[in-house]
Design a protein around this motif. Structure first.
Motif, PDB file in Angstrom:
ATOM      1  N   GLY A  50      29.854  -3.634 -21.644  1.00  0.00           N
ATOM      2  CA  GLY A  50      29.746  -4.658 -22.417  1.00  0.00           C
ATOM      3  C   GLY A  50      29.439  -5.857 -21.483  1.00  0.00           C
ATOM      4  O   GLY A  50      28.526  -7.227 -21.480  1.00  0.00           O
ATOM      5  N   VAL A  51      28.781  -5.025 -20.131  1.00  0.00           N
ATOM      6  CA  VAL A  51      28.825  -6.227 -19.124  1.00  0.00           C
ATOM      7  C   VAL A  51      26.680  -6.127 -19.153  1.00  0.00           C
ATOM      8  O   VAL A  51      26.758  -4.430 -18.743  1.00  0.00           O
ATOM      9  N   LYS A  52      26.123  -6.517 -19.045  1.00  0.00           N
ATOM     10  CA  LYS A  52      24.344  -6.199 -19.772  1.00  0.00           C
ATOM     11  C   LYS A  52      23.416  -6.481 -17.880  1.00  0.00           C
ATOM     12  O   LYS A  52      22.628  -6.582 -18.348  1.00  0.00           O
ATOM     13  N   LEU A  53      24.539  -6.177 -16.954  1.00  0.00           N
ATOM     14  CA  LEU A  53      23.497  -7.043 -15.850  1.00  0.00           C
ATOM     15  C   LEU A  53      22.468  -5.409 -15.964  1.00  0.00           C
ATOM     16  O   LEU A  53      22.964  -4.449 -15.107  1.00  0.00           O
ATOM     17  N   TYR A  54      21.457  -6.535 -14.576  1.00  0.00           N
ATOM     18  CA  TYR A  54      20.833  -4.490 -14.060  1.00  0.00           C
ATOM     19  C   TYR A  54      21.623  -4.647 -12.972  1.00  0.00           C
ATOM     20  O   TYR A  54      21.885  -5.330 -12.094  1.00  0.00           O
ATOM     21  N   GLY A  55      21.147  -3.479 -12.280  1.00  0.00           N
ATOM     22  CA  GLY A  55      21.470  -3.218 -10.218  1.00  0.00           C
ATOM     23  C   GLY A  55      19.903  -3.713  -9.660  1.00  0.00           C
ATOM     24  O   GLY A  55      19.329  -4.789 -10.305  1.00  0.00           O
ATOM     25  N   ASN A  56      20.422  -2.648  -9.168  1.00  0.00           N
ATOM     26  CA  ASN A  56      19.072  -2.848  -7.736  1.00  0.00           C
ATOM     27  C   ASN A  56      17.822  -2.337  -8.471  1.00  0.00           C
ATOM     28  O   ASN A  56      17.248  -1.852  -9.354  1.00  0.00           O
ATOM     29  N   ALA A  57      17.009  -3.585  -8.187  1.00  0.00           N
ATOM     30  CA  ALA A  57      15.293  -3.290  -7.886  1.00  0.00           C
ATOM     31  C   ALA A  57      14.363  -3.269  -6.629  1.00  0.00           C
ATOM     32  O   ALA A  57      14.962  -3.808  -5.722  1.00  0.00           O
ATOM     33  N   ILE A  58      13.457  -2.462  -6.936  1.00  0.00           N
ATOM     34  CA  ILE A  58      12.189  -2.637  -6.394  1.00  0.00           C
ATOM     35  C   ILE A  58      11.453  -4.082  -6.159  1.00  0.00           C
ATOM     36  O   ILE A  58      11.174  -4.891  -7.156  1.00  0.00           O
ATOM     37  N   ILE A  59      12.132  -4.726  -4.947  1.00  0.00           N
ATOM     38  CA  ILE A  59      11.409  -6.302  -4.888  1.00  0.00           C
ATOM     39  C   ILE A  59      10.677  -6.633  -4.156  1.00  0.00           C
ATOM     40  O   ILE A  59       9.781  -5.481  -3.033  1.00  0.00           O
ATOM     41  N   VAL A  60       9.028  -7.392  -4.035  1.00  0.00           N
ATOM     42  CA  VAL A  60       8.332  -7.948  -3.733  1.00  0.00           C
ATOM     43  C   VAL A  60       8.398  -8.684  -2.904  1.00  0.00           C
ATOM     44  O   VAL A  60       8.585  -9.977  -3.635  1.00  0.00           O
ATOM     45  N   ASN A  61       7.339  -9.480  -1.897  1.00  0.00           N
ATOM     46  CA  ASN A  61       6.762 -10.020  -1.539  1.00  0.00           C
ATOM     47  C   ASN A  61       5.422 -10.906  -2.412  1.00  0.00           C
ATOM     48  O   ASN A  61       4.486 -10.132  -2.162  1.00  0.00           O
ATOM     49  N   THR A  62       5.524 -12.186  -3.213  1.00  0.00           N
ATOM     50  CA  THR A  62       4.081 -12.525  -4.553  1.00  0.00           C
ATOM     51  C   THR A  62       3.596 -12.420  -3.260  1.00  0.00           C
ATOM     52  O   THR A  62       2.354 -12.225  -4.424  1.00  0.00           O
ATOM     53  N   ASP A  63       3.050 -13.098  -2.678  1.00  0.00           N
ATOM     54  CA  ASP A  63       2.166 -13.681  -1.602  1.00  0.00           C
ATOM     55  C   ASP A  63       1.242 -11.910  -1.712  1.00  0.00           C
ATOM     56  O   ASP A  63       0.393 -11.842  -2.211  1.00  0.00           O
ATOM     57  N   TYR A  64       1.665 -10.495  -0.713  1.00  0.00           N
ATOM     58  CA  TYR A  64       1.540 -10.062  -0.406  1.00  0.00           C
ATOM     59  C   TYR A  64       1.367  -9.105  -2.011  1.00  0.00           C
ATOM     60  O   TYR A  64       0.155  -8.324  -1.912  1.00  0.00           O
ATOM     61  N   ALA A  65       1.636  -8.445  -2.611  1.00  0.00           N
ATOM     62  CA  ALA A  65       1.520  -8.443  -4.063  1.00  0.00           C
ATOM     63  C   ALA A  65       0.783  -8.333  -5.238  1.00  0.00           C
ATOM     64  O   ALA A  65      -0.561  -8.192  -5.491  1.00  0.00           O
ATOM     65  N   ALA A  66       0.249 -10.654  -4.788  1.00  0.00           N
ATOM     66  CA  ALA A  66      -0.945 -11.166  -5.180  1.00  0.00           C
ATOM     67  C   ALA A  66      -2.409 -10.154  -5.239  1.00  0.00           C
ATOM     68  O   ALA A  66      -3.214 -10.062  -5.352  1.00  0.00           O
ATOM     69  N   ALA A  67      -1.929 -10.475  -3.088  1.00  0.00           N
ATOM     70  CA  ALA A  67      -3.429 -10.309  -2.360  1.00  0.00           C
ATOM     71  C   ALA A  67      -3.827  -8.448  -2.368  1.00  0.00           C
ATOM     72  O   ALA A  67      -4.989  -7.518  -2.352  1.00  0.00           O
ATOM     73  N   ASN A  68      -2.710  -7.889  -3.100  1.00  0.00           N
ATOM     74  CA  ASN A  68      -2.882  -6.232  -2.491  1.00  0.00           C
ATOM     75  C   ASN A  68      -2.445  -4.890  -4.118  1.00  0.00           C
ATOM     76  O   ASN A  68      -1.004  -4.442  -4.394  1.00  0.00           O
TER      77      ASN A  68
END
Length: 336
Positions: free
Chosen positions: A209-227
């Motif tokens: 019953g625990v709905k949490l997610y686990g690990n994910a790929i994360i990004v720097n949003t400034d970098y992602a917006a430019a690339n």
């Protein structure tokens, strides 16, 4: 799906960062080089990153609380971290330029590993038992959610604050009946200390019953917006690496051990297989392609988080995850 609007990119910027130029990408993990990190090394060894025009260098980490600031500050454009830790970080640091862009552990590894011979056959046996829990442990941090969702009277449980180095030894010695930890770590560590595997039981939080997610790929949003093309190409190569790991876990473990010669290839093969089976190639990921999230489940997860965390700001799922950089669903299929 959750979307964040991408800013317009000047034509000159696109010209300076073409999606398939050979681009250096430092990538930080949240932990050491172990079995579950195999997909990233396979993406290097099998040419998936290179085919995407990327030269990826992978660095080990010291936990999600280490990886997240590295990405938020721009020291690393891309990383791997627990989304629950990311949610807290963003609540405490509003506007920090970091978000999750691909869910890897659709089912989080939070679990309790117990010994049947000490009376732990399932979640119903936790009341009245002794539980070993390292205070900084991620699974222990989420234990109140497990207890609340399942009506467990936590006051009847004797909690022993063990250290990480003594967690599984305490279970092996029988000074505790069970321990909090990750499904692909505590189980194998206890077995290597001589606990018969048929005496071990794993209580995976996600199965109760625990709905949490686990690990994910994360990004720097400034970098992602430019690339954006670079980020999407990176994520596509990760999917290819996961497919390779599913097809040949032993090869995945070998790719890890090539970077961590002190490791044990058989152990890491098993650790990888456990992560693939329980955390990555879930029913949802197999049916929908890996990487995306279910907004309704995320809403439930955020509600459950209020059991263990007092938000300073109103939770906003769009701050924590965006599907804007994901390849199309058909390209994220885990079908072999």
């Amino acid at each position: 799906m959750l979307h964040k609007t991408l800013p317009l990119i000047a034509a000159g910027m696109i010209a300076t960062t073409p999606a398939f130029a050979q681009t250096d990408i430092p990538f930080t993990l949240d932990w050491r080089f172990e079995g579950p990190s195999a997909p990233y090394f396979l993406a290097i060894d099998n040419g998936h990153f290179a085919d995407a025009g990327l030269d990826v260098e992978i660095s080990a980490g010291e936990g999600s609380l280490d990886a997240i600031p590295k990405v938020a500050t721009g020291a690393f454009p891309i990383g791997f971290a627990d989304i629950n830790s990311l949610i807290r970080f963003l609540d405490q640091n509003p506007g920090a330029p970091v978000t999750a862009v691909m869910m890897i552990y659709d089912s989080p590894p939070f679990s309790i590993v117990g010994r049947k011979s000490l009376g732990i056959n399932g979640i119903e046996d936790l009341e009245g038992s002794t539980l070993g829990a390292p205070p900084p442990d991620g699974a222990w941090a989420q234990f109140p959610i497990l207890a609340a969702v399942n009506g467990i009277d936590a006051s009847t449980i004797t909690v022993e604050p063990v250290g990480f180095p003594t967690r599984e030894p305490s279970l092996a010695e029988g000074t505790v009946d069970s321990v909090t930890g990750f499904n692909f770590s505590s189980y194998l560590s206890a077995a290597r200390l001589g606990v018969p595997e048929d005496d071990l039981t794993t209580i995976l939080f996600a199965d109760h019953g625990v709905k949490l997610y686990g690990n994910a790929i994360i990004v720097n949003t400034d970098y992602a917006a430019a690339n954006p093309e670079i980020v999407t190409a990176f994520l596509g190569a990760v999917v290819d690496g996961v497919r390779d790991a599913l097809a040949d876990p032993a090869a995945g473990a070998a790719a890890v051990i090539a970077r961590n010669p002190a490791g044990d290839v058989d152990l890491e093969t098993r650790r990888l297989q456990m992560a693939l089976d329980a955390n990555i190639a879930t029913v949802y990921a197999l049916e929908n392609g890996m990487g995306d999230i279910d907004p309704a489940r995320m809403a439930e997860a955020l509600e459950q988080m209020t059991i263990v965390y007092d938000f300073q700001n109103a939770p906003d799922a769009s701050l924590y995850f965006t599907d804007a950089y994901l390849p199309p669903a058909e390209e994220r299929s885990l079908a072999q």
